[in-house]
Design a protein around this motif. Structure first.
Motif, PDB file in Angstrom:
ATOM      1  N   SER A  42      -0.945  -6.380  58.167  1.00  0.00           N
ATOM      2  CA  SER A  42      -0.484  -7.425  59.078  1.00  0.00           C
ATOM      3  C   SER A  42      -1.592  -7.922  59.994  1.00  0.00           C
ATOM      4  CB  SER A  42       0.674  -6.911  59.933  1.00  0.00           C
ATOM      5  OG  SER A  42       1.732  -6.455  59.136  1.00  0.00           O
ATOM      6  N   LEU A  43      -2.644  -7.118  60.180  1.00  0.00           N
ATOM      7  CA  LEU A  43      -3.729  -7.488  61.086  1.00  0.00           C
ATOM      8  C   LEU A  43      -4.909  -8.108  60.356  1.00  0.00           C
ATOM      9  CD1 LEU A  43      -3.659  -4.352  63.413  1.00  0.00           C
ATOM     10  CD2 LEU A  43      -2.498  -6.550  63.719  1.00  0.00           C
ATOM     11  N   GLY A  44      -4.831  -8.169  59.026  1.00  0.00           N
ATOM     12  CA  GLY A  44      -5.869  -8.812  58.246  1.00  0.00           C
ATOM     13  C   GLY A  44      -7.233  -8.184  58.461  1.00  0.00           C
ATOM     14  N   ALA A  45      -8.258  -9.009  58.487  1.00  0.00           N
ATOM     15  CA  ALA A  45      -9.632  -8.515  58.608  1.00  0.00           C
ATOM     16  C   ALA A  45      -9.902  -7.865  59.952  1.00  0.00           C
ATOM     17  CB  ALA A  45     -10.618  -9.661  58.374  1.00  0.00           C
ATOM     18  N   ALA A  46      -9.016  -8.084  60.932  1.00  0.00           N
ATOM     19  CA  ALA A  46      -9.197  -7.477  62.255  1.00  0.00           C
ATOM     20  C   ALA A  46      -8.628  -6.069  62.335  1.00  0.00           C
ATOM     21  CB  ALA A  46      -8.550  -8.359  63.323  1.00  0.00           C
ATOM     22  N   THR A  47      -8.147  -5.546  61.222  1.00  0.00           N
ATOM     23  CA  THR A  47      -7.490  -4.237  61.249  1.00  0.00           C
ATOM     24  C   THR A  47      -8.451  -3.117  61.615  1.00  0.00           C
ATOM     25  OG1 THR A  47      -6.222  -2.641  59.943  1.00  0.00           O
ATOM     26  CG2 THR A  47      -7.907  -3.888  58.772  1.00  0.00           C
ATOM     27  N   PRO A  48      -7.992  -2.148  62.388  1.00  0.00           N
ATOM     28  CA  PRO A  48      -8.761  -0.904  62.504  1.00  0.00           C
ATOM     29  C   PRO A  48      -8.691  -0.150  61.174  1.00  0.00           C
ATOM     30  CG  PRO A  48      -7.085  -1.092  64.241  1.00  0.00           C
ATOM     31  CD  PRO A  48      -6.783  -2.145  63.223  1.00  0.00           C
ATOM     32  N   THR A  49      -9.512   0.848  61.015  1.00  0.00           N
ATOM     33  CA  THR A  49      -9.444   1.683  59.813  1.00  0.00           C
ATOM     34  C   THR A  49      -8.914   3.090  60.102  1.00  0.00           C
ATOM     35  OG1 THR A  49     -11.763   2.317  60.093  1.00  0.00           O
ATOM     36  CG2 THR A  49     -11.292   0.424  58.657  1.00  0.00           C
ATOM     37  N   ASP A  50      -8.918   3.495  61.365  1.00  0.00           N
ATOM     38  CA  ASP A  50      -8.351   4.779  61.777  1.00  0.00           C
ATOM     39  C   ASP A  50      -7.275   4.532  62.828  1.00  0.00           C
ATOM     40  OD1 ASP A  50     -10.214   5.891  60.126  1.00  0.00           O
ATOM     41  OD2 ASP A  50     -11.485   6.705  61.715  1.00  0.00           O
ATOM     42  N   PHE A  51      -6.147   5.249  62.711  1.00  0.00           N
ATOM     43  CA  PHE A  51      -4.998   4.992  63.577  1.00  0.00           C
ATOM     44  C   PHE A  51      -4.454   6.306  64.150  1.00  0.00           C
ATOM     45  CE2 PHE A  51      -5.224   1.934  60.175  1.00  0.00           C
ATOM     46  CZ  PHE A  51      -4.964   0.707  60.767  1.00  0.00           C
ATOM     47  N   TYR A  52      -4.059   6.273  65.435  1.00  0.00           N
ATOM     48  CA  TYR A  52      -3.295   7.367  66.005  1.00  0.00           C
ATOM     49  C   TYR A  52      -1.825   7.021  65.838  1.00  0.00           C
ATOM     50  CZ  TYR A  52      -1.059  10.455  69.372  1.00  0.00           C
ATOM     51  OH  TYR A  52      -0.228  11.381  69.963  1.00  0.00           O
TER      52      TYR A  52
ATOM     53  N   ARG B 238      17.378  28.027  74.177  1.00  0.00           N
ATOM     54  CA  ARG B 238      17.200  26.629  74.550  1.00  0.00           C
ATOM     55  C   ARG B 238      16.156  26.017  73.627  1.00  0.00           C
ATOM     56  NH1 ARG B 238      13.085  22.789  75.821  1.00  0.00           N
ATOM     57  NH2 ARG B 238      13.966  21.204  77.222  1.00  0.00           N
ATOM     58  N   GLU B 239      16.500  24.867  73.009  1.00  0.00           N
ATOM     59  CA  GLU B 239      15.592  24.182  72.100  1.00  0.00           C
ATOM     60  C   GLU B 239      15.290  22.787  72.619  1.00  0.00           C
ATOM     61  OE1 GLU B 239      16.881  24.838  67.761  1.00  0.00           O
ATOM     62  OE2 GLU B 239      18.706  25.171  68.926  1.00  0.00           O
ATOM     63  N   GLY B 240      14.076  22.322  72.353  1.00  0.00           N
ATOM     64  CA  GLY B 240      13.684  20.973  72.739  1.00  0.00           C
ATOM     65  C   GLY B 240      12.927  20.288  71.616  1.00  0.00           C
ATOM     66  N   TYR B 241      13.081  18.977  71.520  1.00  0.00           N
ATOM     67  CA  TYR B 241      12.439  18.202  70.445  1.00  0.00           C
ATOM     68  C   TYR B 241      12.029  16.844  70.984  1.00  0.00           C
ATOM     69  CZ  TYR B 241      11.962  15.618  66.000  1.00  0.00           C
ATOM     70  OH  TYR B 241      11.510  14.858  64.969  1.00  0.00           O
ATOM     71  N   THR B 242      10.800  16.440  70.689  1.00  0.00           N
ATOM     72  CA  THR B 242      10.308  15.146  71.153  1.00  0.00           C
ATOM     73  C   THR B 242       9.557  14.428  70.034  1.00  0.00           C
ATOM     74  OG1 THR B 242       8.222  16.084  71.971  1.00  0.00           O
ATOM     75  CG2 THR B 242      10.059  15.948  73.535  1.00  0.00           C
ATOM     76  N   ILE B 243       9.613  13.104  70.077  1.00  0.00           N
ATOM     77  CA  ILE B 243       8.770  12.234  69.260  1.00  0.00           C
ATOM     78  C   ILE B 243       8.026  11.317  70.213  1.00  0.00           C
ATOM     79  CG2 ILE B 243       8.680  10.437  67.493  1.00  0.00           C
ATOM     80  CD1 ILE B 243      11.223  11.524  66.311  1.00  0.00           C
ATOM     81  N   GLU B 244       6.708  11.204  70.052  1.00  0.00           N
ATOM     82  CA  GLU B 244       5.884  10.355  70.894  1.00  0.00           C
ATOM     83  C   GLU B 244       5.299   9.225  70.052  1.00  0.00           C
ATOM     84  OE1 GLU B 244       2.940  12.871  72.604  1.00  0.00           O
ATOM     85  OE2 GLU B 244       4.401  14.383  73.218  1.00  0.00           O
ATOM     86  N   ALA B 245       5.256   8.044  70.606  1.00  0.00           N
ATOM     87  CA  ALA B 245       4.789   6.864  69.885  1.00  0.00           C
ATOM     88  C   ALA B 245       3.277   6.894  69.683  1.00  0.00           C
ATOM     89  CB  ALA B 245       5.182   5.600  70.637  1.00  0.00           C
ATOM     90  N   GLY B 246       2.847   6.223  68.638  1.00  0.00           N
ATOM     91  CA  GLY B 246       1.427   6.062  68.372  1.00  0.00           C
ATOM     92  C   GLY B 246       0.884   4.788  68.983  1.00  0.00           C
ATOM     93  N   GLU B 247      -0.348   4.457  68.619  1.00  0.00           N
ATOM     94  CA  GLU B 247      -0.944   3.216  69.131  1.00  0.00           C
ATOM     95  C   GLU B 247      -0.326   2.012  68.417  1.00  0.00           C
ATOM     96  OE1 GLU B 247      -4.994   2.272  67.661  1.00  0.00           O
ATOM     97  OE2 GLU B 247      -4.969   4.335  66.890  1.00  0.00           O
ATOM     98  N   LEU B 248      -0.414   0.851  69.049  1.00  0.00           N
ATOM     99  CA  LEU B 248       0.243  -0.359  68.565  1.00  0.00           C
ATOM    100  C   LEU B 248      -0.127  -0.678  67.119  1.00  0.00           C
ATOM    101  CD1 LEU B 248       1.976  -2.904  69.150  1.00  0.00           C
ATOM    102  CD2 LEU B 248      -0.143  -4.010  69.960  1.00  0.00           C
ATOM    103  N   ALA B 249      -1.411  -0.584  66.781  1.00  0.00           N
ATOM    104  CA  ALA B 249      -1.855  -0.970  65.443  1.00  0.00           C
ATOM    105  C   ALA B 249      -1.276  -0.074  64.357  1.00  0.00           C
ATOM    106  CB  ALA B 249      -3.383  -0.950  65.377  1.00  0.00           C
ATOM    107  N   SER B 250      -0.829   1.126  64.710  1.00  0.00           N
ATOM    108  CA  SER B 250      -0.326   2.049  63.698  1.00  0.00           C
ATOM    109  C   SER B 250       1.058   1.679  63.200  1.00  0.00           C
ATOM    110  CB  SER B 250      -0.309   3.481  64.244  1.00  0.00           C
ATOM    111  OG  SER B 250       0.738   3.652  65.191  1.00  0.00           O
ATOM    112  N   TYR B 251       1.833   0.940  64.025  1.00  0.00           N
ATOM    113  CA  TYR B 251       3.224   0.661  63.643  1.00  0.00           C
ATOM    114  C   TYR B 251       3.573  -0.826  63.607  1.00  0.00           C
ATOM    115  CZ  TYR B 251       3.884   0.295  68.737  1.00  0.00           C
ATOM    116  OH  TYR B 251       3.771  -0.059  70.053  1.00  0.00           O
TER     117      TYR B 251
END
Length: 783
Positions: free
Chosen positions: A361-371, A406-419
């Protein structure tokens, strides 16, 4: 396509066992290990128990080419399997093991008798164990272990959730003195015969360095420190890619590249004369890189990133897993009662990155490594266990206790370009809409009574009640019976109910991506069953899986010979599965629900399955001291297992799907994803200076199912042979050389009709992997 029947395969296994038994008449007394799993009575041995328990010594686990605990277990315990999956995202790095062909999360894992914590990873790819979040056995180095006890019986009434297939209890080393260090180095030396061609490979090295040290604390205390470092190269076993000229291997289909370091400490010290303070702590840092499917130059150009990747690219999925395990407790005698009060904490956090990739979606401006973001799971457990023996009947042992968790579960978002847009190729990142922070609590209480009513009759009764903050209460019970007809032959059996609470990962995992379709942005992915999208499709809060377990068997022992045969049946209901995608294009009723929500496709977990598992476990062991010196240990063990899915829901109550809410792939993975037959035979000879271990393991076929029968990928039936020679030039040192898979056996190659791209070469459901012959050397020094 027929599997062996239970009767036929059992007969084959018993014929092999008879060869061993015939030699047992002149055997000397054999060792019968004391167990602490499956019973709370002191002094009970594995052959005196009412349920089958395997005791696997640490030396047995360490005398192998593989230093992975899960892999070492599967070579010596026939009821355990460890498929080495590939190209299934995070599951490549954190691979689950199975017991008796059931889901990985239906086996409870204990550390020194205390509940271990699961991985934060939810296996949502197309692997064995899909939909499960299981304990990662490979977070415990074999150097830290004294032994492992495997209870092959339902035990929810004794230990709580997850113990449907059984219990694996990891017993840590307790040393006041001594120590050792060892280094194992190995390479693959293999001929790879895929459907489109052959090639040879020597290399892909694996290095493991481990050590331990015992220190005395006070008059009777101990402190044992263990550590391990692993550097494992990636393996590549894909086929030749027909899309490129000349044909070549474009994929990296195999084991991931892994670098990990683990440290473990276990300690205990007396508090006065009656009590002991004990505890342990372990930490692991694992760095893994597995490969997704390759994107050829044509795909990169079509995606608009041809200028970035003119020759195409191979995305790598980089997972960084940090795992903490810890516990502290006090135990001792309070009057006539033995009391154990403990508190444990465990946490697993996994960060995801996509390397050498692109976002179209980012074309030639895409990063190559993503968090891509992170997932985390943590667990607090506080437990109280009280036991006492009474002079009633022959003996009477009463145990009771309580547990808070007691149990806990989390999901944390990545950087914008990754999703954003199409997301990173290979592994798209978590978006802010996917973020989760959830927790729950439960409290339980149990009563466990075991009585020797006569010198021949043992009766056990256990019951447990649990209350969860999310779905409510469960009550489970177990009855065990053993009758010794003679001093060499006994019958035993158990009947129990069990359950597995839906994991927080199953309840709350979400991975929803945005798909651009003309002027619209549509959503597609996995939703929690209580999300508005899922609820409108009929999603409901998940309920616990429930089981009814029966086992019956016999024990024979004479001198150094022992034989156990145990048959079992496990009926499961309300099994949890990940539904097929509800797509707007599939049905007008689905379109009417999803179109107003801007959703193109959705799936979620449901309680929609029932199944019956039946099988037989046979274990024979014979120990003797031959005239030519040393000790000889013969072991033959077999597991015959059949899983039958008896019901699949076709309706959520809102939407009907005639072919079932769970597809053919899911059903056949449950039924045929693990071998129906597995037989292992080993001969171990040891003297003060030399030692030899020869092991052969026969695996029945497994099916990596496709959308239809023509797309199924079968592994075939194969025998794997392992051989190790050991030599002690001096008492404190040992040298070893060996070969795992000595004869370079592979599962049947994937045919071109089921592998049009050549990315895969062999079925990754294979219970013995698909890497070929591994040659290794080990040097160790003890003091």
């Amino acid at each position: 396509m027929l599997r062996f029947t239970l009767t036929t395969t059992s007969a084959i296994a018993l014929m092999a066992l008879g060869t061993v038994a015939a030699q047992a008449q002149d055997a000397s007394d054999g060792e019968d290990q004391i167990i602490v799993t499956g019973t709370r009575a002191e002094g009970r041995s594995r052959l005196d128990s009412a349920a089958p328990v395997d005791v696997l010594g640490g030396d047995v686990l360490r005398r192998q080419g593989s230093t992975e605990l899960a892999q070492a277990l599967t070579t010596v315990a026939p009821s355990i399997d460890f498929p080495r999956s590939s190209a299934v995202d995070g599951t490549d790095a954190i691979r689950p093991a199975t017991l008796r062909g059931l889901s990985p999360d239906q086996t409870l894992v204990l550390i020194n008798g205390i509940r271990g914590h699961t991985s934060a990873l939810l296996n949502v790819g197309g692997s064995v164990g899909r939909g499960s979040a299981a304990v990662d056995l490979n977070t415990i180095p074999t150097a830290a272990l004294d032994r492992i006890e495997v209870l092959r019986d339902g035990a929810s009434a004794q230990y709580g959730s997850d113990a449907i297939a059984g219990v694996i209890n990891l017993r840590l080393r307790e040393a006041r003195s001594g120590g050792g260090v060892s280094a194992t180095y190995g390479v693959y030396s293999t001929d790879i015969d895929t459907a489109r061609g052959s090639r040879s490979k020597t290399g892909e090295p694996v290095l493991t360095v481990s050590g331990w040290q015992g220190v005395s604390l006070g008059n009777n205390g101990f402190f044992t420190l263990s550590g391990e470092y692993v550097d494992r190269s990636a393996t590549s076993r894909g086929d030749f890619d027909p899309r490129v000229t000349p044909n070549r291997v474009t994929s990296r289909f195999g084991d991931p590249e892994v670098e990990q370091a683990t440290i473990f400490a276990n300690a205990g010290i007396g508090l006065g004369e009656a009590f002991e303070l004990y505890g342990w702590a372990g930490y692991q840092d694992r760095d893994s890189k597995s490969a997704a499917f390759p994107r050829l130059a044509s795909a990169a150009a079509t995606g608009g990133v041809g200028s970035v990747w003119p020759d195409g690219f191979l995305p790598l999925i980089h997972t960084k897993s940090r795992n903490l395990t810890s516990a502290v407790g006090v135990r001792g005698d309070l009057g006539d009662w033995n009391v154990d009060l403990n508190l444990s904490y465990g946490r697993n956090r996994i960060e995801f990155r996509t390397l050498d990739s692109a976002n179209y979606s980012l074309g030639a401006a895409t990063p190559t490594d993503f968090y891509d973001g992170a997932v985390a799971y943590d667990q607090w457990v506080a437990g109280l266990d009280v036991t006492r023996s009474f002079d009633a009947f022959e003996s009477l042992n009463v145990a009771f206790g309580a547990e808070w968790r007691r149990e806990g579960y989390t999901i944390e978002a990545g950087e914008l370009a990754s999703y954003t847009g199409s997301g990173a190729q290979g592994f798209g990142g978590f978006a802010p809409r996917n973020e989760v922070k959830a927790d729950r609590r439960n409290i339980s209480a149990y009563l466990d009574v075991e009585a020797e009513l006569t010198s021949q009759l043992l009766l056990g009764v256990a019951g447990r009640v649990e209350d969860y903050s999310d779905f409510g209460s469960t009550v489970n019970g177990k009855v065990s019976l053993r009758y010794d007809l003679t001093d060499w032959f006994a019958l035993r059996g158990t009947a129990s109910t069990g359950f597995r609470a839906p994991s927080l990962q199953q309840q709350y995992f979400t991975s929803v991506a945005s798909v651009v379709s003309g002027p619209d942005v549509l959503l597609t992915g996995t939703y929690p069953s209580i999300d508005d999208v899922a609820v409108k499709l009929g999603g409901k809060p998940l309920q616990p899986e429930k089981s009814t377990n029966f086992s019956v068997g016999g024990v024979i022992r004479s001198g150094g010979f022992s034989l156990t045969v145990d048959g079992y049946q496990i009926k499961l209901r309300d099994q949890i599965g990940l539904s097929e995608n509800f797509q707007v294009s599939a049905d007008p009723a689905i379109a009417a629900i999803l179109n107003p929500l801007g959703v193109q496709a959705a799936r979620f977990f449901i309680n929609g399955l029932r199944s019956t598992t039946r099988g037989i476990d046979v274990v024979a062991n014979y120990k003797l001291r031959p005239q030519f010196g040393g000790t000889l240990d013969f072991t033959v063990a077999a597991n015959v297992n059949e899983v039958d899915v008896t019901y699949v829901s076709t309706s959520t109550g809102t939407v009907n799907i005639g072919t079932g809410l769970l597809g053919r792939n899911r059903i056949y993975t449950l039924e045929q994803g693990t071998p129906g037959e597995k037989v292992s035979g080993a001969v171990d000879w040891n003297t003060d200076q030399v030692g030899v271990t020869l092991r052969g393991t026969y695996y029945g076929w497994v099916n990596q199912p496709g959308a239809n029968a023509a797309a199924d990928i079968l592994s075939g039936r194969h025998l794997i042979t392992d051989l190790e020679f050991r030599f002690k030039p001096i008492k404190a040192a040992e040298l070893a050389i060996g070969a795992s898979n000595l004869f370079d056996v592979y599962p049947d190659a994937t045919i071109p009709a089921n592998n049009s791209t050549g990315v895969v070469g062999f079925p990754f459901f294979s219970p013995f992997g698909f890497n070929g012959r591994f040659l290794y050397a080990r040097v160790g020094v003890n003091w």
